[in-house]
Design an enzyme around this catalytic site. Structure first.
Site, mmCIF file in Angstrom:
data_model
loop_
_atom_site.group_PDB
_atom_site.id
_atom_site.type_symbol
_atom_site.label_atom_id
_atom_site.label_comp_id
_atom_site.label_asym_id
_atom_site.label_seq_id
_atom_site.Cartn_x
_atom_site.Cartn_y
_atom_site.Cartn_z
ATOM 1 N N SER A 122 0.760 -1.118 0.025
ATOM 2 C CA SER A 122 -0.099 0.170 0.019
ATOM 3 C C SER A 122 0.647 1.197 -0.092
ATOM 4 O O SER A 122 0.322 2.235 -0.558
ATOM 5 C CB SER A 122 -0.857 0.090 1.133
ATOM 6 O OG SER A 122 -0.264 0.143 2.395
ATOM 7 N N ASN A 123 1.895 1.349 0.726
ATOM 8 C CA ASN A 123 2.903 2.294 0.400
ATOM 9 C C ASN A 123 3.516 2.485 -1.022
ATOM 10 O O ASN A 123 3.567 3.667 -1.353
ATOM 11 C CB ASN A 123 4.202 2.169 1.576
ATOM 12 C CG ASN A 123 3.620 2.790 2.949
ATOM 13 O OD1 ASN A 123 3.529 3.824 3.160
ATOM 14 N ND2 ASN A 123 3.546 1.742 3.853
ATOM 15 N N MET A 136 10.493 -6.931 3.573
ATOM 16 C CA MET A 136 10.436 -7.759 5.145
ATOM 17 C C MET A 136 11.655 -8.593 5.065
ATOM 18 O O MET A 136 11.692 -9.743 5.660
ATOM 19 C CB MET A 136 9.042 -8.538 5.443
ATOM 20 C CG MET A 136 8.048 -7.792 5.460
ATOM 21 S SD MET A 136 8.117 -6.233 6.592
ATOM 22 C CE MET A 136 7.881 -7.210 8.050
ATOM 23 N N ARG A 137 12.864 -8.007 4.412
ATOM 24 C CA ARG A 137 14.095 -8.901 4.771
ATOM 25 C C ARG A 137 15.207 -7.771 5.329
ATOM 26 O O ARG A 137 15.200 -6.979 4.848
ATOM 27 C CB ARG A 137 14.573 -9.332 3.212
ATOM 28 C CG ARG A 137 13.867 -10.275 2.535
ATOM 29 C CD ARG A 137 13.448 -11.503 2.940
ATOM 30 N NE ARG A 137 14.693 -12.348 3.157
ATOM 31 C CZ ARG A 137 14.687 -13.476 3.963
ATOM 32 N NH1 ARG A 137 13.555 -13.936 4.361
ATOM 33 N NH2 ARG A 137 15.796 -14.062 4.088
ATOM 34 N N LEU A 164 18.686 -6.829 5.358
ATOM 35 C CA LEU A 164 19.587 -6.510 4.179
ATOM 36 C C LEU A 164 21.093 -6.562 4.982
ATOM 37 O O LEU A 164 21.167 -6.126 5.883
ATOM 38 C CB LEU A 164 19.396 -5.250 3.533
ATOM 39 C CG LEU A 164 18.244 -5.294 2.850
ATOM 40 C CD1 LEU A 164 17.758 -3.919 2.427
ATOM 41 C CD2 LEU A 164 17.962 -6.107 1.472
ATOM 42 N N ASN A 184 13.573 3.766 3.857
ATOM 43 C CA ASN A 184 12.559 2.904 4.395
ATOM 44 C C ASN A 184 11.542 3.616 5.089
ATOM 45 O O ASN A 184 11.837 4.723 5.541
ATOM 46 C CB ASN A 184 13.494 1.914 5.283
ATOM 47 C CG ASN A 184 12.655 0.721 6.007
ATOM 48 O OD1 ASN A 184 11.648 0.143 5.241
ATOM 49 N ND2 ASN A 184 12.460 0.746 7.223
ATOM 50 N N HIS A 194 9.105 3.095 8.503
ATOM 51 C CA HIS A 194 8.967 2.009 9.596
ATOM 52 C C HIS A 194 7.746 2.659 10.626
ATOM 53 O O HIS A 194 7.820 3.825 10.669
ATOM 54 C CB HIS A 194 10.257 2.290 10.393
ATOM 55 C CG HIS A 194 10.063 1.463 11.788
ATOM 56 N ND1 HIS A 194 10.558 0.004 11.619
ATOM 57 C CD2 HIS A 194 10.181 1.687 12.993
ATOM 58 C CE1 HIS A 194 10.292 -0.442 12.902
ATOM 59 N NE2 HIS A 194 10.016 0.302 13.523
ATOM 60 N N LEU A 196 19.840 -1.793 12.101
ATOM 61 C CA LEU A 196 18.383 -1.939 11.718
ATOM 62 C C LEU A 196 17.622 -0.670 12.109
ATOM 63 O O LEU A 196 17.800 -0.478 13.306
ATOM 64 C CB LEU A 196 17.824 -3.262 12.040
ATOM 65 C CG LEU A 196 16.410 -3.618 11.597
ATOM 66 C CD1 LEU A 196 16.201 -4.130 10.152
ATOM 67 C CD2 LEU A 196 15.856 -4.897 12.536
ATOM 68 N N ASP A 197 16.730 -0.029 11.522
ATOM 69 C CA ASP A 197 15.900 0.873 11.871
ATOM 70 C C ASP A 197 16.688 2.021 12.639
ATOM 71 O O ASP A 197 16.057 2.751 13.653
ATOM 72 C CB ASP A 197 14.667 0.316 12.553
ATOM 73 C CG ASP A 197 13.827 -0.736 11.982
ATOM 74 O OD1 ASP A 197 13.845 -0.463 10.514
ATOM 75 O OD2 ASP A 197 13.464 -1.651 12.498
HETATM 76 C C1 GRF Z 1 3.912 -0.730 6.559
HETATM 77 O O1 GRF Z 1 3.392 -0.553 7.961
HETATM 78 C C2 GRF Z 1 5.596 -0.286 6.803
HETATM 79 O O2 GRF Z 1 5.712 0.957 7.702
HETATM 80 C C3 GRF Z 1 6.202 -1.404 7.216
HETATM 81 O O3 GRF Z 1 5.402 -2.522 6.592
HETATM 82 C C4 GRF Z 1 4.071 -2.079 6.580
HETATM 83 C C5 GRF Z 1 4.036 -2.245 4.780
HETATM 84 O O4 GRF Z 1 2.714 -2.131 4.288
HETATM 85 N N1 GRF Z 1 7.661 -1.422 6.989
HETATM 86 P P1 GRF Z 1 2.575 -1.948 2.768
HETATM 87 O O5 GRF Z 1 3.008 -3.214 2.188
HETATM 88 O O6 GRF Z 1 3.238 -0.726 2.255
HETATM 89 O O7 GRF Z 1 0.859 -1.860 2.714
#
Ligand code: GRF
Length: 217
Positions: A13-14, A87-88, A90, A104, A106, A141-142
């Protein structure tokens, strides 16, 4: 014209918010996923964006997966690589290869709640505000330089899903914003390691990494 590659693992969705923002002077060169069935791939393809899959399960270790991923990205020679729910974790080598051009999003107000399950942890901690952060990616990370954050209230009757939805709405606002700033040449990492955002005036005048105290707006 700047070009970006967006990496997704799932819903996307982002990524969708960035595509829908139709940012001037931006070309989305590709959307790449580590999961063949990531929902986001279908959306990208239906919008005429080239897609690719680098399936992490096909590689024996992170190093080889990251090398394959970097090769798939570098085919497009992007100015910026955008992690959007990728979701990996790196490798340091991968992250260093993209120093200053890997960002990124977060779902917390970093440096609070790095890692997973941020909404649950925010509720458990009893924080009154929560939110999202767009940041440059560094090997820890983050933890990289923060570009933009959005804050939401935490309400007494919130559960994880309600809070996540409130944060996500803000993610969809700030991620396109950060990409737009990057495309407009308004983002730079200062000598102190913090991000400076130039105003439109400075950007038009060919602004580049001024000392922070000279940045306004
Ligand atoms: C989001 O909440 C983002 O902050 C996190 O993973 C989620 C991904 O959502 N890193 P989408 O795949 O962008 O809908």
């Amino acid at each position: 014209m700047k070009s970006i590659v967006i990496l997704v693992s799932g819903r996307g969705s982002n990524m969708e918010a960035i595509v829908r923002a139709a940012i001037p002077n931006l070309r989305i060169a590709a959307v790449i996923s580590n999961r063949p069935h990531a929902q986001g791939l279908a959306f990208a393809a239906s919008h005429g964006i080239s897609t690719a899959v680098v399936d992490h399960t096909a590689y024996p270790d992170r190093t080889r997966f990251d090398a394959a991923l970097a090769a798939a990205i570098d085919l497009h020679q992007p100015d910026l690589v955008v992690l959007a729910g990728f979701m990996r974790v790196l490798t340091d080598d991968f992250v260093r290869h993209y120093t200053g051009r890997l960002i990124n999003i977060h779902p917390s107000l970093l440096p609070a709640f790095p890692g997973l399950h941020t909404h649950r942890r925010a509720l458990e901690a009893g924080v009154r505000v929560h939110g999202a952060t767009v940041h440059f990616v560094t090997p820890t990370l983050d933890c990289g330089p923060i570009i933009v954050q959005a804050v939401v209230p935490v309400r007494p009757d919130d559960d994880e899903a309600r809070l996540a939805a409130r944060v996500l709405e803000q993610e969809h606002r700030i991620y396109p914003q950060a990409v737009r700033w990057f495309v407009d040449g308004r983002v730079a990492i200062g000598a102190d390691g913090r991000v400076a955002i130039a105003n439109a005036h400075q950007a038009a005048a060919g602004w580049s990494v001024p000392p922070l105290e000279e940045v306004s707006g």
